[in-house]
Design an enzyme around this catalytic site. Structure first.
Site, PDB file in Angstrom:
ATOM      1  N   HIS A  84       0.891  -1.180   0.000  1.00 40.74           N
ATOM      2  CA  HIS A  84       0.000   0.000   0.000  1.00 40.74           C
ATOM      3  C   HIS A  84       0.920   1.218   0.000  1.00 40.74           C
ATOM      4  O   HIS A  84       2.004   1.180   0.593  1.00 40.74           O
ATOM      5  CB  HIS A  84      -0.844  -0.075   1.275  1.00 40.74           C
ATOM      6  CG  HIS A  84      -1.709   1.077   1.614  1.00 40.74           C
ATOM      7  ND1 HIS A  84      -2.437   1.781   0.686  1.00 40.74           N
ATOM      8  CD2 HIS A  84      -2.012   1.647   2.817  1.00 40.74           C
ATOM      9  CE1 HIS A  84      -3.138   2.719   1.311  1.00 40.74           C
ATOM     10  NE2 HIS A  84      -2.884   2.675   2.603  1.00 40.74           N
ATOM     11  N   GLU A  86       0.192   4.471   1.017  1.00 35.20           N
ATOM     12  CA  GLU A  86      -0.045   5.628   1.894  1.00 35.20           C
ATOM     13  C   GLU A  86       1.213   5.909   2.724  1.00 35.20           C
ATOM     14  O   GLU A  86       1.958   5.003   3.106  1.00 35.20           O
ATOM     15  CB  GLU A  86      -1.257   5.392   2.803  1.00 35.20           C
ATOM     16  CG  GLU A  86      -1.692   6.681   3.473  1.00 35.20           C
ATOM     17  CD  GLU A  86      -3.061   6.615   4.127  1.00 35.20           C
ATOM     18  OE1 GLU A  86      -3.697   5.542   4.133  1.00 35.20           O
ATOM     19  OE2 GLU A  86      -3.497   7.666   4.658  1.00 35.20           O
ATOM     20  N   HIS A 153      -7.817  -0.332   2.321  1.00 36.07           N
ATOM     21  CA  HIS A 153      -8.834   0.688   2.213  1.00 36.07           C
ATOM     22  C   HIS A 153      -8.596   1.682   1.096  1.00 36.07           C
ATOM     23  O   HIS A 153      -9.375   2.631   0.945  1.00 36.07           O
ATOM     24  CB  HIS A 153      -8.956   1.431   3.549  1.00 36.07           C
ATOM     25  CG  HIS A 153      -7.757   2.291   3.893  1.00 36.07           C
ATOM     26  ND1 HIS A 153      -7.898   3.590   4.270  1.00 36.07           N
ATOM     27  CD2 HIS A 153      -6.433   2.072   3.863  1.00 36.07           C
ATOM     28  CE1 HIS A 153      -6.715   4.113   4.507  1.00 36.07           C
ATOM     29  NE2 HIS A 153      -5.818   3.216   4.277  1.00 36.07           N
TER      30      HIS A 153
HETATM   31 FE1  FEO Z   1      -2.009   2.809   7.541  1.00 33.01          FE
HETATM   32 FE2  FEO Z   1      -3.700   3.485   4.602  1.00 33.01          FE
HETATM   33  O1  FEO Z   1      -2.383   3.616   5.918  1.00 33.01           O
END
Ligand code: FEO
Length: 407
Positions: A84, A86, A153
């Site tokens: 991911h 982020e 997410h």
């Molecule tokens: Fe823990 Fe989507 O970051």
């Protein structure tokens, strides 16, 4: 700095970072958190899974050094897997690659590769191998199986399953914001770990509930669920008892709730508060659990956490300038953002208000609640200070709401 790595099974280490004083994340309050990074030793290749938030690279480096020392091996990372993009899991990725092996293989989902460049503007010269469900990587005696997990997410989210050990590296999914010295679910009272997991799901995953249900179905059908021995998320405790969190996610994702009602209110001169108290008494009289929040003091993140497993809510606000009292507006915004429409069972809602003359709060709240996935079953619009008759009506409406959800 000096920091120890935690061996989670032979040849697999937690090498992440502890963020002791983290107090907010994605806008909600937390008691600290961790950025979990994992180092997997294969016979042929050593793999680093995920990375840390800005400012935490010293912990990561110290633990990587320690993990190699514990294994009695020279520091050498051959593969970087990024589940991911982020920033809390990627801020130091580029410098980690530069430091340990600029020639290493890199694996990520197509969206993750794209998002890394769009956030950091320094990935376009790297060759990132894009992978999806069905792709595997043999690292020598161990196999990494990649599982696309879009919207759990972010669109780029991915799980990596370490097949022979049965460890699912799930990134954000199944996480909790907890910052404690020991790494496993069973190291702390399980109710605390479950409550933080519930807060995490409620505030971050609720909107993705349809995707969560599809992913759990897929993982069950392709036999991965029965092979999972451990779930290693990127925040909080590692689940040595994965059935606990899989069962909870299945319930939260499909709207399976308790006989419980969350009462949320704000008040100007205590009239709406009197209604809230009487509604709670009515609910209690029917033997249904009730949790109450006062929006002057309480945070929407905690309210959302309790709404997640409540079958109904009672929401109250005074009317001010023909609208709900403003502090309720923040609550409604959160409800609209997380949105319970994606869960499969609708929650009943009672709206209550006190007004001086024209009213207006109830109509606005009804529109907003229905848009956020609630079924408004009843309303109570009281004039100025509620008298005994109105208080009795509030009690009766609380009892009726409780009866409407009882199995
Ligand atoms: Fe823990 Fe989507 O970051």
């Amino acid at each position: 700095m000096k920091a120890k790595a935690t061996k989670i099974v032979n040849g697999v280490y937690w090498v992440g970072a502890l963020h002791w004083n983290g107090r907010t994340f994605h806008g909600y309050s937390i008691p600290g958190t961790t950025y979990n990074v994992y180092l997997v030793f294969g016979k042929d290749k050593n793999v680093l899974i995920d990375n840390v938030y800005g400012g935490f690279v010293n912990q990561l480096d110290a633990r990587i050094e320690d993990a190699f020392a514990q294994e009695g091996k020279e520091v050498k990372i051959d593969v970087f897997v990024q589940n991911h993009s982020e920033m809390d899991h990627s801020t130091h990725l580029r410098e980690t690659i530069e430091k340990y092996n600029p020639e290493a293989e890199i694996y990520a989902s197509p969206n993750c590769a794209k998002f890394l460049e769009q956030q950091f503007h320094n990935f376009s010269d790297l060759e990132i191998n894009t992978v999806q469900t069905g792709d595997e990587l043999d690292i020598g005696g161990r196999t990494l199986a990649f599982v696309s997990a879009p919207m759990l997410h972010w669109p780029d989210s991915m799980f990596t399953f370490l097949v022979e050990d049965g460890i699912l590296f799930s990134n954000d999914a199944f996480g909790q914001h907890i910052c404690r010295p020991y790494r496993f679910d069973e190291d702390y009272p399980i109710d605390i770990v479950k409550r933080e997991a519930q807060k995490y799901y409620a505030n971050l995953v609720t909107l993705g509930s349809p995707m969560l249900r599809m992913k759990l179905d897929e993982l069950t059908k392709n036999g991965i669920v029965e092979q999972i021995k451990m779930i290693a998320p990127c925040h909080g405790q590692i689940w040595k008892n994965p059935e606990i969190i899989i069962d909870l996610y299945a319930k939260w994702g499909s709207g399976v709730c308790k006989d419980k009602i969350t009462v949320i209110y704000d008040t100007m001169h205590h009239s709406t508060e009197k209604l809230a108290y009487q509604i709670a008494e009515g609910i209690i009289s029917e033997g249904v659990d009730v949790v109450m929040y006062f929006m002057q003091d309480d945070g929407p993140d905690d309210v959302i956490t309790d709404i997640l497993d409540s079958k109904a809510i009672a929401l109250g606000a005074p009317t001010m300038m023909n609208k709900p009292f403003p502090r309720i507006g923040n609550m409604m915004y959160w409800l609209d953002c997380v949105n319970f429409k994606g869960t499969t069972s609708e929650k009943n809602a009672l709206i209550f208000s006190s007004k001086g003359w024209g009213g207006g709060a109830i109509g606005k709240l009804q529109v907003d609640l229905e848009s956020a996935g609630f079924n408004v079953t009843d309303t109570l619009d009281a004039l100025f200070v509620p008298d005994e008759d109105v208080l009795e009506e509030a009690f009766n409406k609380g009892a009726e709401l409780a009866r409407s959800i009882k199995e």
